[in-house]
Design a protein around this motif. Structure first.
Motif, short mmCIF file in Angstrom:
data_model
loop_
_atom_site.label_atom_id
_atom_site.label_comp_id
_atom_site.label_asym_id
_atom_site.label_seq_id
_atom_site.Cartn_x
_atom_site.Cartn_y
_atom_site.Cartn_z
N LEU A 173 0.83 -1.19 0.00
CA LEU A 173 0.00 0.00 0.00
C LEU A 173 0.87 1.25 0.00
CD1 LEU A 173 -2.83 -0.91 2.57
CD2 LEU A 173 -2.81 -1.23 0.09
N SER A 174 0.33 2.32 -0.58
CA SER A 174 1.05 3.59 -0.55
C SER A 174 1.07 4.14 0.87
CB SER A 174 0.38 4.59 -1.49
OG SER A 174 -0.91 4.93 -0.99
N GLU A 175 1.94 5.11 1.11
CA GLU A 175 2.06 5.71 2.43
C GLU A 175 0.71 6.26 2.90
OE1 GLU A 175 3.21 7.17 5.99
OE2 GLU A 175 4.48 5.98 4.67
N GLU A 176 0.04 6.99 2.02
CA GLU A 176 -1.23 7.62 2.41
C GLU A 176 -2.30 6.57 2.71
OE1 GLU A 176 -4.61 10.65 0.53
OE2 GLU A 176 -2.77 10.20 -0.57
N THR A 177 -2.41 5.57 1.83
CA THR A 177 -3.42 4.53 2.02
C THR A 177 -3.12 3.69 3.26
OG1 THR A 177 -3.76 4.41 -0.37
CG2 THR A 177 -4.60 2.58 0.95
N ALA A 178 -1.85 3.34 3.44
CA ALA A 178 -1.46 2.54 4.60
C ALA A 178 -1.78 3.28 5.89
CB ALA A 178 0.02 2.21 4.53
N ARG A 179 -1.48 4.59 5.93
CA ARG A 179 -1.77 5.38 7.12
C ARG A 179 -3.27 5.45 7.39
NH1 ARG A 179 1.19 7.00 11.26
NH2 ARG A 179 2.88 7.37 9.77
N ARG A 180 -4.06 5.64 6.34
CA ARG A 180 -5.51 5.74 6.52
C ARG A 180 -6.10 4.41 6.99
NH1 ARG A 180 -6.59 7.37 1.90
NH2 ARG A 180 -7.46 5.51 0.90
N VAL A 181 -5.66 3.32 6.37
CA VAL A 181 -6.17 2.01 6.79
C VAL A 181 -5.80 1.71 8.23
CG1 VAL A 181 -5.97 -0.48 6.40
CG2 VAL A 181 -6.21 1.06 4.45
N ALA A 182 -4.54 1.95 8.59
CA ALA A 182 -4.08 1.69 9.95
C ALA A 182 -4.84 2.53 10.96
CB ALA A 182 -2.58 1.95 10.06
N THR A 183 -5.09 3.79 10.63
CA THR A 183 -5.80 4.69 11.54
C THR A 183 -7.24 4.25 11.74
OG1 THR A 183 -4.40 6.53 10.85
CG2 THR A 183 -6.46 7.08 11.96
N GLU A 184 -7.91 3.88 10.64
CA GLU A 184 -9.30 3.47 10.74
C GLU A 184 -9.45 2.14 11.49
OE1 GLU A 184 -11.08 3.46 6.90
OE2 GLU A 184 -10.83 5.62 6.59
N THR A 186 -7.36 0.96 13.73
CA THR A 186 -7.02 1.22 15.13
C THR A 186 -8.20 1.84 15.86
OG1 THR A 186 -4.67 1.50 14.61
CG2 THR A 186 -5.46 2.50 16.66
N ALA A 187 -8.91 2.75 15.20
CA ALA A 187 -10.07 3.36 15.82
C ALA A 187 -11.19 2.34 16.04
CB ALA A 187 -10.58 4.52 14.95
N HIS A 188 -11.30 1.38 15.13
CA HIS A 188 -12.37 0.38 15.24
C HIS A 188 -12.03 -0.68 16.28
CE1 HIS A 188 -15.57 -2.34 14.14
NE2 HIS A 188 -14.69 -3.30 13.89
N ASP A 189 -10.88 -1.32 16.16
CA ASP A 189 -10.44 -2.35 17.11
C ASP A 189 -8.94 -2.54 16.94
OD1 ASP A 189 -9.94 -4.60 18.65
OD2 ASP A 189 -11.84 -5.58 18.14
N ALA A 190 -8.18 -1.78 17.71
CA ALA A 190 -6.73 -1.77 17.54
C ALA A 190 -6.11 -3.14 17.81
CB ALA A 190 -6.10 -0.73 18.47
N LEU A 191 -6.56 -3.80 18.87
CA LEU A 191 -5.97 -5.09 19.22
C LEU A 191 -6.22 -6.12 18.13
CD1 LEU A 191 -4.52 -6.94 21.19
CD2 LEU A 191 -6.72 -7.37 22.32
N ARG A 192 -7.44 -6.20 17.63
CA ARG A 192 -7.76 -7.17 16.58
C ARG A 192 -6.92 -6.91 15.33
NH1 ARG A 192 -11.78 -10.64 15.61
NH2 ARG A 192 -12.93 -9.89 17.44
N ALA A 193 -6.78 -5.62 14.98
CA ALA A 193 -6.01 -5.28 13.78
C ALA A 193 -4.57 -5.74 13.90
CB ALA A 193 -6.07 -3.77 13.54
N HIS A 194 -3.95 -5.48 15.05
CA HIS A 194 -2.55 -5.87 15.24
C HIS A 194 -2.40 -7.39 15.28
CE1 HIS A 194 -0.18 -2.16 15.86
NE2 HIS A 194 -1.36 -1.64 16.13
#
Length: 237
Positions: free
Chosen positions: A113-124, A126-134
Motif C-alpha cells: 500500500l502507498s504511504e497515504e493509504t497505509a496510514r488511513r487504513v491503519a488509523t481506521e 485502530t479506531a475500530h479495534d486496535a488489538l484485533r487489527a494488530h
C-alpha cells in the motif's frame, strides 16, 4: 473488484478447519499403521484370536491415549503462546499507542500500500479495534478463534481409533489362512486413500503421497510379520 478463484482458501477460520481435518486424516493414518503392524506381527507368531484381540485392543487404546495426550500438550503450549502474545500486544497498545500505529502502518506499506493509504487504513482499523487489527496483521491470530487443546485431544483420539479399527477387524474376521493377506490389502488400500486425501487438503499431488504411504506401510507390515514369524518359530512367544 476481483472474484476469488475457485478452489482457493480464504479466511483464517476455513484454514484452521482444514488444518483440523488434515490432522484427523493423519491421526487415522497413524492408527492404521501402528495397530496393523502390531496385529500382523502377532499373527506371524500365532493364530490365537484371543492373543490377536488383546494385542489389537491394547494397541488401539494405548495409541489413542498417547495421541490425545501428545496433541493436548502441543496445542496447550500453542494456546499459551497465543495468549501471551495477546497480552503483550494489549500492553503495548496501552503504553505506546503511537509507536503501535506506526508499526501497523509500516506493515501495510510492506504489503504494497502507498504511504497515504497505509496510514488511513491503519488509523481506521485502530479506531475500530486496535488489538484485533494488530493480532491479525502482525501475528496472524484471531482472538475469537484460539486453538482448543481439548478439541484437539478428542479429535486425535477419535481419528486414531477409527483408523485402528480397520486392521483390528481385518485380522480378526477372516479365517486364519487368509487373515494376513486380507489385512495387508485392507491396510494398503486405506493408506493410499488417506495419503490421497491429505495431499489434496495440502494442495500437493495425491499419487505421490499415496505411493509414499503405501510403500512405508508395506515395509512396516512385512518387517513386523517377519519378526512375529521368527519369534513364533523359535518358540519365544
Amino acid at each position: 473488484m476481483t472474484t476469488p478463484h475457485e478452489g482457493e482458501l480464504h479466511g483464517s477460520g476455513l484454514n484452521q478447519r482444514l488444518n483440523w481435518l488434515r490432522a484427523g486424516v493423519l491421526g487415522a493414518n497413524d492408527g492404521i499403521v501402528s495397530v496393523a503392524s502390531l496385529v500382523v506381527g502377532v499373527a506371524g507368531a500365532t493364530t490365537d484370536n484371543a492373543a490377536l484381540l488383546t494385542a489389537g485392543v491394547a494397541g488401539l487404546v494405548g495409541g489413542a491415549i498417547s495421541m490425545a495426550l501428545g496433541e493436548y500438550v502441543s496445542v496447550s503450549s500453542q494456546r499459551d503462546s497465543e495468549k501471551a502474545l495477546i497480552a503483550k500486544e494489549s500492553h503495548e497498545l496501552r503504553t505506546m499507542p503511537e509507536e503501535e500505529l506506526e508499526e501497523l502502518t509500516q506493515l501495510y506499506r510492506d504489503r504494497g500500500l502507498s504511504e497515504e493509504t497505509a496510514r488511513r487504513v491503519a488509523t481506521e482499523l485502530t479506531a475500530h479495534d486496535a488489538l484485533r487489527a494488530h493480532l491479525e496483521v502482525e501475528l496472524g491470530i484471531d482472538q475469537d478463534d484460539l486453538v482448543n487443546p481439548w478439541h484437539a485431544a478428542m479429535s486425535s483420539a477419535i481419528a486414531f481409533t477409527l483408523g485402528a479399527l480397520l486392521p483390528l477387524l481385518a485380522i480378526l474376521l477372516p479365517p486364519p489362512g487368509i487373515r494376513v493377506p486380507v489385512t495387508f490389502a485392507a491396510v494398503l488400500v486405506a493408506l493410499a486413500a488417506t495419503g490421497a486425501v491429505s495431499a489434496r487438503l495440502g494442495g500437493s499431488k495425491p499419487m505421490r503421497a499415496a505411493v509414499r504411504l503405501v510403500i512405508g506401510g508395506a515395509l512396516a507390515l512385512v518387517a513386523t510379520w517377519l519378526i512375529g514369524t521368527l519369534l513364533g518359530t523359535t518358540g519365544v512367544v
